[in-house]
Scaffold this motif. Structure first.
Motif, PDB file in Angstrom:
ATOM      1  N   LYS A 252       0.856  -1.182   0.000  1.00 22.09           N
ATOM      2  CA  LYS A 252       0.000   0.000   0.000  1.00 22.09           C
ATOM      3  C   LYS A 252       0.896   1.237   0.000  1.00 22.09           C
ATOM      4  N   ASN A 253       0.688   2.104  -0.980  1.00 24.30           N
ATOM      5  CA  ASN A 253       1.520   3.296  -1.084  1.00 24.30           C
ATOM      6  C   ASN A 253       0.938   4.457  -0.281  1.00 24.30           C
ATOM      7  N   THR A 254       1.004   4.333   1.024  1.00 24.31           N
ATOM      8  CA  THR A 254       0.566   5.443   1.865  1.00 24.31           C
ATOM      9  C   THR A 254       1.558   6.584   1.713  1.00 24.31           C
ATOM     10  N   SER A 255       1.050   7.817   1.590  1.00 22.89           N
ATOM     11  CA  SER A 255       1.894   8.966   1.273  1.00 22.89           C
ATOM     12  C   SER A 255       1.785  10.032   2.356  1.00 22.89           C
ATOM     13  N   SER A 256       2.847  10.828   2.468  1.00 20.07           N
ATOM     14  CA  SER A 256       2.819  11.939   3.414  1.00 20.07           C
ATOM     15  C   SER A 256       3.828  13.000   3.008  1.00 20.07           C
ATOM     16  N   ILE A 257       3.492  14.256   3.300  1.00 17.25           N
ATOM     17  CA  ILE A 257       4.408  15.366   3.046  1.00 17.25           C
ATOM     18  C   ILE A 257       5.654  15.223   3.921  1.00 17.25           C
ATOM     19  N   GLN A 258       5.470  14.725   5.137  1.00 17.82           N
ATOM     20  CA  GLN A 258       6.601  14.555   6.050  1.00 17.82           C
ATOM     21  C   GLN A 258       7.655  13.618   5.464  1.00 17.82           C
ATOM     22  N   GLN A 259       7.172  12.559   4.761  1.00 23.61           N
ATOM     23  CA  GLN A 259       8.115  11.632   4.145  1.00 23.61           C
ATOM     24  C   GLN A 259       8.905  12.309   3.031  1.00 23.61           C
ATOM     25  N   ILE A 261       9.640  15.486   2.779  1.00 30.17           N
ATOM     26  CA  ILE A 261      10.578  16.425   3.406  1.00 30.17           C
ATOM     27  C   ILE A 261      11.754  15.675   4.022  1.00 30.17           C
ATOM     28  N   GLY A 262      11.454  14.554   4.690  1.00 33.73           N
ATOM     29  CA  GLY A 262      12.509  13.774   5.326  1.00 33.73           C
ATOM     30  C   GLY A 262      13.504  13.219   4.320  1.00 33.73           C
ATOM     31  N   VAL A 263      12.997  12.640   3.216  1.00 32.53           N
ATOM     32  CA  VAL A 263      13.871  12.075   2.193  1.00 32.53           C
ATOM     33  C   VAL A 263      14.665  13.181   1.500  1.00 32.53           C
ATOM     34  N   PHE A 264      13.992  14.293   1.169  1.00 37.78           N
ATOM     35  CA  PHE A 264      14.678  15.410   0.506  1.00 37.78           C
ATOM     36  C   PHE A 264      15.794  15.963   1.398  1.00 37.78           C
ATOM     37  N   ASP A 265      15.492  16.122   2.671  1.00 41.03           N
ATOM     38  CA  ASP A 265      16.486  16.659   3.604  1.00 41.03           C
ATOM     39  C   ASP A 265      17.708  15.754   3.672  1.00 41.03           C
ATOM     40  N   ALA A 267      18.666  13.549   1.337  1.00 38.91           N
ATOM     41  CA  ALA A 267      19.325  13.587   0.029  1.00 38.91           C
ATOM     42  C   ALA A 267      20.119  14.877  -0.158  1.00 38.91           C
ATOM     43  N   TYR A 268      19.546  15.982   0.307  1.00 40.21           N
ATOM     44  CA  TYR A 268      20.214  17.278   0.180  1.00 40.21           C
ATOM     45  C   TYR A 268      21.536  17.279   0.946  1.00 40.21           C
ATOM     46  N   GLY A 269      21.567  16.587   2.083  1.00 41.76           N
ATOM     47  CA  GLY A 269      22.800  16.501   2.844  1.00 41.76           C
ATOM     48  C   GLY A 269      23.912  15.789   2.094  1.00 41.76           C
ATOM     49  N   PHE A 270      23.546  14.870   1.206  1.00 45.36           N
ATOM     50  CA  PHE A 270      24.531  14.148   0.405  1.00 45.36           C
ATOM     51  C   PHE A 270      24.801  14.815  -0.948  1.00 45.36           C
ATOM     52  N   TYR A 271      23.795  15.458  -1.518  1.00 50.59           N
ATOM     53  CA  TYR A 271      23.881  15.942  -2.909  1.00 50.59           C
ATOM     54  C   TYR A 271      23.563  17.431  -3.037  1.00 50.59           C
ATOM     55  N   MET A 272      23.998  18.247  -2.107  1.00 49.34           N
ATOM     56  CA  MET A 272      23.652  19.663  -2.113  1.00 49.34           C
ATOM     57  C   MET A 272      24.022  20.336  -3.442  1.00 49.34           C
ATOM     58  N   ILE A 273      25.223  20.080  -3.938  1.00 42.42           N
ATOM     59  CA  ILE A 273      25.689  20.700  -5.189  1.00 42.42           C
ATOM     60  C   ILE A 273      24.771  20.320  -6.347  1.00 42.42           C
ATOM     61  N   HIS A 274      24.375  19.066  -6.402  1.00 40.27           N
ATOM     62  CA  HIS A 274      23.508  18.602  -7.486  1.00 40.27           C
ATOM     63  C   HIS A 274      22.124  19.250  -7.412  1.00 40.27           C
ATOM     64  N   SER A 312       8.846   9.873  -3.457  1.00 37.18           N
ATOM     65  CA  SER A 312       9.424   9.779  -2.115  1.00 37.18           C
ATOM     66  C   SER A 312       8.403  10.053  -1.019  1.00 37.18           C
ATOM     67  N   SER A 313       7.170  10.320  -1.413  1.00 41.60           N
ATOM     68  CA  SER A 313       6.095  10.463  -0.419  1.00 41.60           C
ATOM     69  C   SER A 313       5.677   9.118   0.150  1.00 41.60           C
ATOM     70  N   LYS A 314       6.066   8.015  -0.543  1.00 40.98           N
ATOM     71  CA  LYS A 314       5.654   6.677  -0.121  1.00 40.98           C
ATOM     72  C   LYS A 314       6.393   6.230   1.134  1.00 40.98           C
ATOM     73  N   SER A 315       5.716   5.480   1.956  1.00 42.29           N
ATOM     74  CA  SER A 315       6.362   4.869   3.120  1.00 42.29           C
ATOM     75  C   SER A 315       7.487   3.950   2.651  1.00 42.29           C
ATOM     76  N   GLY A 316       8.635   4.063   3.277  1.00 45.27           N
ATOM     77  CA  GLY A 316       9.771   3.224   2.917  1.00 45.27           C
ATOM     78  C   GLY A 316      10.679   3.824   1.871  1.00 45.27           C
ATOM     79  N   SER A 317      10.288   4.954   1.269  1.00 47.04           N
ATOM     80  CA  SER A 317      11.148   5.593   0.275  1.00 47.04           C
ATOM     81  C   SER A 317      12.381   6.178   0.950  1.00 47.04           C
TER      82      SER A 317
END
Length: 497
Positions: A252-259, A261-265, A267-274, A312-317
């Motif tokens: 089940k692809n449950t989605s959330s804005i928090q997910q 934001i969490g994944v982006f944050d 990823a940004y820590g690893f790939y800021m330049i990109h 990346s809104s999906k649980s587990g992303s």
């Protein structure tokens, strides 16, 4: 901008690239030979699957019957691992370890094939120098996340996406129906590697629309759609009756804005330049050079950035959802920096290479610090591996476990040592599965012969027992080698300890 002397010799470039590649390969190969069983989430599950299929079981089983497996991927990425498991000696003490090692080496091989292809595309279609092309390839090889080099579908899918892009460039260049058919076949192959692989058709279609190549657009669309429908229709006859249930129902692809934001944050820590320069350069090329091949990579970069945001809104992303974006944006960034080196008094080619090496070094440092440090110690986990193997063999002998017995055990090594017997391996997925499990839950006798675990694993065992409504009233309890062993009383074997 500033000027750097252009007089560095080609031999120095070769030395720099050789050192860069050597360090990367030592790092990656060392990880491949680690005894630790779970480089990224789900790796041990995929090895369990490969061992079972190699021993004659179907790749897709009824997910609501024992062994209660959630296998939601299309099959192509699993085939090399199944082949490895089939070729190795399953009676060997090192069998599970070697399946893991060769599986990881295969993923590394897929990564290397991808960057070789990127090197070729960079020279042939983007008109870059060998230095620029090598920088793109080695930068991308440096920036793969754990799932891209572990026993998962990611490495094979990324390779197939690269091959599809190469085929598309050939199609656009040759404008011949044969290349259109091949590109369509590769798009479908991407889907059968992992479902979201079909998304590679997106930037291709948008590119053809922007170029107003309507004939090619409709040809590619109709052929791809026809192949997709046809292949899906015959898949149950090839892969078994449960293909649809597993591949299209799954989680089940449950989605959330928090997910998101969490994944982006993370990823940004690893790939800021990109996330900054990659988007700017992609937009620049898409506007300034929209008819050139670099615009395709800019389009793919932007496309996969927004796909990653959405999915990346999906649980587990996690961060690996951005990997296609990182690949395409790396090509675009290096091309942009390289283009400046051809303008007087701006940049030297050495600057682009130095930029790539600095980004590579910073990323790998963070990756080792956060994730992979336990895996670069070769003997880390070795004692645990052989200790678990000996214990499992002793328990198996004492309990007289046959290949038909069903065993619930939590430890990742244990359940792969008992791959043909172990059940309920997807402990991380059951809360998100689309299946009700009602028939199994209502059965008074679940046909689970043995349950064994260490005390630290009891919470997980308790969760599974409660989730699947398993009654342990009619189980006898014994202890062996720090394991708590529950034996179903309906099992008539005489067990001696």
């Amino acid at each position: 901008m500033f000027q750097i002397k252009q007089g560095i010799s080609s031999s120095w470039f070769k030395v720099i690239f050789a050192l860069w590649l050597t360090i990367l390969l030592i790092y990656r190969i060392t990880i491949c030979f680690s005894y630790l069983p779970e480089l990224s989430n789900g790796e041990s599950n995929n090895i369990w699957k490969a061992i079972n299929v190699a021993n004659g079981k179907p790749i897709y089983t009824n997910p609501e019957e024992l062994p209660l497996e959630v296998f939601q991927y299309t099959p192509i990425s699993q085939l090399p691992i199944i082949g490895i498991a089939k070729l190795l000696n399953k009676e060997s003490v090192d069998y599970v370890y070697l399946v893991t090692v060769y599986g990881r080496l295969y993923e590394l091989f897929a990564n290397i094939l991808l960057v070789i292809l990127i090197y070729h595309i960079s020279i042939k279609y983007l008109g870059n120098s060998k230095h620029t092309s090598a920088t793109s390839a080695l930068l991308i090889l440096s920036l793969f996340t754990n799932p891209a080099f572990t026993v998962r579908p990611d490495a094979t899918l990324l390779l197939m996406i690269g091959v599809s892009i190469w085929s598309y460039l050939k199609m656009e260049q040759k404008n011949h129906i044969n290349w259109t058919v091949l590109t369509s076949l590769l798009i479908i192959t991407c889907f059968y590697t992992k479902q979201d692989g079909i998304l590679i058709a997106g930037p291709m279609a948008i590119r053809l629309i922007l170029l107003k190549k309507w004939r090619t657009f409709f040809s590619l669309s109709f052929i791809s759609l026809g192949l997709l429908i046809g292949s899906i229709a015959i898949s149950p006859f090839i892969f078994g009756e449960h293909f649809y249930t597993c591949v299209f129902k799954g989680l089940k692809n449950t989605s959330s804005i928090q997910q998101i934001i969490g994944v982006f944050d993370r990823a940004y820590g690893f790939y800021m330049i990109h996330f900054v320069l990659g988007l700017i350069c992609s937009i620049y090329f898409l506007i300034k050079k929209r008819k050139e091949y670099i615009a395709l990579f800019s389009l793919a970069s932007l496309f996969y950035f927004f796909v990653a945001l959405a999915t990346s809104s999906k649980s587990g992303s996690w961060v690996n959802y951005y990997t296609p974006y990182i690949i395409f944006s790396s090509i675009v960034i290096v091309c942009f920096l390289s283009s400046l080196s051809f303008k007087n008094e701006i940049l030297s080619p050495l600057f682009t290479i130095s930029f790539g090496m600095v980004i590579s070094g910073l990323f790998i440092f963070k990756q080792v610090y956060v994730y992979t440090s336990p895996f670069i110690k070769l003997n880390n986990g070795k004692v645990e591996y052989y200790t678990h193997y000996k214990t499992i063999q002793k328990i198996k002998s004492n309990l007289k476990i046959s290949k038909h017995d069903k065993v619930l055990t939590i430890n990742q090594l244990d359940r792969n040592f008992l791959a043909e017997n172990s059940i309920m391996i997807n402990t991380e997925y059951y809360n998100y599965a689309s299946y009700s499990y009602q028939t199994f839950k209502k059965q008074s006798n679940k046909n689970i012969d043995y349950i064994f675990y260490k005390l630290k694993d009891k919470p997980t065992v308790d969760y599974l027992i409660q989730f699947f409504n398993v009654s342990i009233v009619k189980y006898d309890t014994v202890k062996i080698n720090n394991y708590i062993v529950l034996i179903n009383q309906q099992n008539n074997k005489s067990n001696s300890f």
